[in-house]
Motif scaffolding. Structure first.
Motif, PDB file in Angstrom:
ATOM      1  N   UNK A  21       1.028  -1.117   0.172  1.00  0.00           N
ATOM      2  CA  UNK A  21      -0.060   0.132  -0.209  1.00  0.00           C
ATOM      3  C   UNK A  21       0.871   1.574  -0.205  1.00  0.00           C
ATOM      4  N   UNK A  22       2.610   1.287   0.508  1.00  0.00           N
ATOM      5  CA  UNK A  22       2.910   2.321  -0.251  1.00  0.00           C
ATOM      6  C   UNK A  22       3.773   1.888  -0.595  1.00  0.00           C
ATOM      7  N   UNK A  23       3.494   1.524  -1.633  1.00  0.00           N
ATOM      8  CA  UNK A  23       4.564   0.980  -2.543  1.00  0.00           C
ATOM      9  C   UNK A  23       5.825   1.182  -2.752  1.00  0.00           C
ATOM     10  N   UNK A  24       6.397   0.464  -1.016  1.00  0.00           N
ATOM     11  CA  UNK A  24       7.539  -0.098  -0.898  1.00  0.00           C
ATOM     12  C   UNK A  24       7.718  -1.547  -1.430  1.00  0.00           C
ATOM     13  N   UNK A  25       7.109  -1.901  -2.100  1.00  0.00           N
ATOM     14  CA  UNK A  25       6.957  -2.999  -2.624  1.00  0.00           C
ATOM     15  C   UNK A  25       6.261  -3.559  -3.830  1.00  0.00           C
ATOM     16  N   UNK A  26       6.845  -3.624  -4.610  1.00  0.00           N
ATOM     17  CA  UNK A  26       6.448  -3.403  -5.872  1.00  0.00           C
ATOM     18  C   UNK A  26       5.899  -4.517  -6.403  1.00  0.00           C
ATOM     19  N   UNK A  27       6.475  -5.975  -6.201  1.00  0.00           N
ATOM     20  CA  UNK A  27       6.688  -6.737  -7.398  1.00  0.00           C
ATOM     21  C   UNK A  27       6.883  -8.066  -5.959  1.00  0.00           C
ATOM     22  N   UNK A  28       5.922  -9.164  -6.457  1.00  0.00           N
ATOM     23  CA  UNK A  28       6.313 -10.417  -5.475  1.00  0.00           C
ATOM     24  C   UNK A  28       6.599 -11.771  -6.574  1.00  0.00           C
ATOM     25  N   UNK A  29       7.354 -12.449  -6.195  1.00  0.00           N
ATOM     26  CA  UNK A  29       6.817 -14.005  -6.543  1.00  0.00           C
ATOM     27  C   UNK A  29       6.466 -15.014  -5.389  1.00  0.00           C
ATOM     28  N   UNK A  30       5.388 -15.432  -5.572  1.00  0.00           N
ATOM     29  CA  UNK A  30       3.885 -15.828  -5.087  1.00  0.00           C
ATOM     30  C   UNK A  30       4.177 -17.783  -4.878  1.00  0.00           C
ATOM     31  N   UNK A  31       4.476 -18.765  -4.202  1.00  0.00           N
ATOM     32  CA  UNK A  31       4.728 -20.203  -4.785  1.00  0.00           C
ATOM     33  C   UNK A  31       4.174 -20.998  -3.443  1.00  0.00           C
ATOM     34  N   UNK A  32       2.927 -20.714  -3.124  1.00  0.00           N
ATOM     35  CA  UNK A  32       2.922 -21.504  -2.125  1.00  0.00           C
ATOM     36  C   UNK A  32       2.722 -23.083  -2.980  1.00  0.00           C
ATOM     37  N   UNK A  33       2.781 -23.777  -1.384  1.00  0.00           N
ATOM     38  CA  UNK A  33       2.829 -25.323  -1.033  1.00  0.00           C
ATOM     39  C   UNK A  33       2.063 -25.948  -1.842  1.00  0.00           C
ATOM     40  N   UNK A  34       2.885 -27.031  -3.117  1.00  0.00           N
ATOM     41  CA  UNK A  34       1.098 -27.530  -3.705  1.00  0.00           C
ATOM     42  C   UNK A  34       1.129 -29.318  -3.278  1.00  0.00           C
ATOM     43  N   UNK A  35       1.904 -28.983  -1.984  1.00  0.00           N
ATOM     44  CA  UNK A  35       1.293 -30.383  -1.045  1.00  0.00           C
ATOM     45  C   UNK A  35      -0.313 -31.035  -0.669  1.00  0.00           C
ATOM     46  N   UNK A  36      -0.715 -29.475  -0.827  1.00  0.00           N
ATOM     47  CA  UNK A  36      -2.784 -29.766  -0.453  1.00  0.00           C
ATOM     48  C   UNK A  36      -3.031 -30.170  -1.976  1.00  0.00           C
ATOM     49  N   UNK A  37      -2.104 -29.354  -3.452  1.00  0.00           N
ATOM     50  CA  UNK A  37      -2.896 -29.440  -4.034  1.00  0.00           C
ATOM     51  C   UNK A  37      -2.663 -29.474  -5.042  1.00  0.00           C
ATOM     52  N   UNK A  38      -1.772 -30.609  -5.440  1.00  0.00           N
ATOM     53  CA  UNK A  38      -1.255 -31.448  -5.621  1.00  0.00           C
ATOM     54  C   UNK A  38      -2.375 -32.477  -6.795  1.00  0.00           C
ATOM     55  N   UNK A  39      -2.845 -32.736  -7.717  1.00  0.00           N
ATOM     56  CA  UNK A  39      -3.419 -33.952  -8.190  1.00  0.00           C
ATOM     57  C   UNK A  39      -2.097 -35.281  -8.332  1.00  0.00           C
TER      58      UNK A  39
END
Length: 174
Positions: A21-39
């Protein structure tokens, strides 16, 4: 929990939100663990009818599904927050992940300028294919899908469990 309580985004994610919101963080890479999502998980924790978690889960499985859901909701909200403040994000998970079937995934995809980019890790020298999707609003990340570097001679199947450092771990964990 792996890196300590101070790094728990579910407890301290407000700090990241404030930085965006303060525009001090303008880029994020997000990779939540897939252990509960994997097929490829056995037993499955989700289905097309129950993307948030099967009703028949054991208490341990239910906790894993709930934690995955909480992380998913957090990363989707971060993507939307970054977008709203003119920032950039990439959200990564395997192609065969229930993450992409969750309703908030569609909200993120509906944001202006957001696309999916599919990559195969074998094109980057990995010994496994692991088709993976990046949902993102970055100007050039889509170029990764065109990259075809040298592939490993022998590919490893990522399904199943192996012994590592004296314990059984999922192949994908390695």
């Amino acid at each position: 929990a792996q890196y300590g309580e101070a790094f728990d985004v579910l407890r301290h994610g407000r700090v990241l939100c404030d930085l965006v919101a303060a525009k001090r963080l303008v880029l994020m890479h997000l990779a939540p663990p897939c252990q509960s999502f994997t097929w490829v998980r056995e037993p499955q924790l989700r289905s097309a009818e129950y993307v948030w978690g099967l009703p028949s889960l054991s208490p341990t499985q239910r906790r894993l599904a709930i934690k995955g859901n909480e992380l998913a909701v957090f990363v989707f909200s971060m993507c939307k927050l970054l977008h709203r403040h003119g920032g950039y994000f990439s959200l990564e998970n395997p192609c065969r992940s229930w993450l992409w079937a969750l309703p908030p995934s569609l909200d993120v995809m509906a944001l202006h300028g957001v696309i999916y980019t599919k990559v195969f890790y074998l094109h980057f020298g990995a010994c496994y294919a692991k088709p993976t999707i990046f949902a993102h609003n970055l100007p050039h990340l889509h170029l990764l899908s065109q990259f075809r570097g040298p592939s490993a001679a022998t590919l490893v199947r990522l399904k199943g469990w192996v012994r590592h450092d004296g314990a059984w771990v999922a192949r994908t964990h390695l």
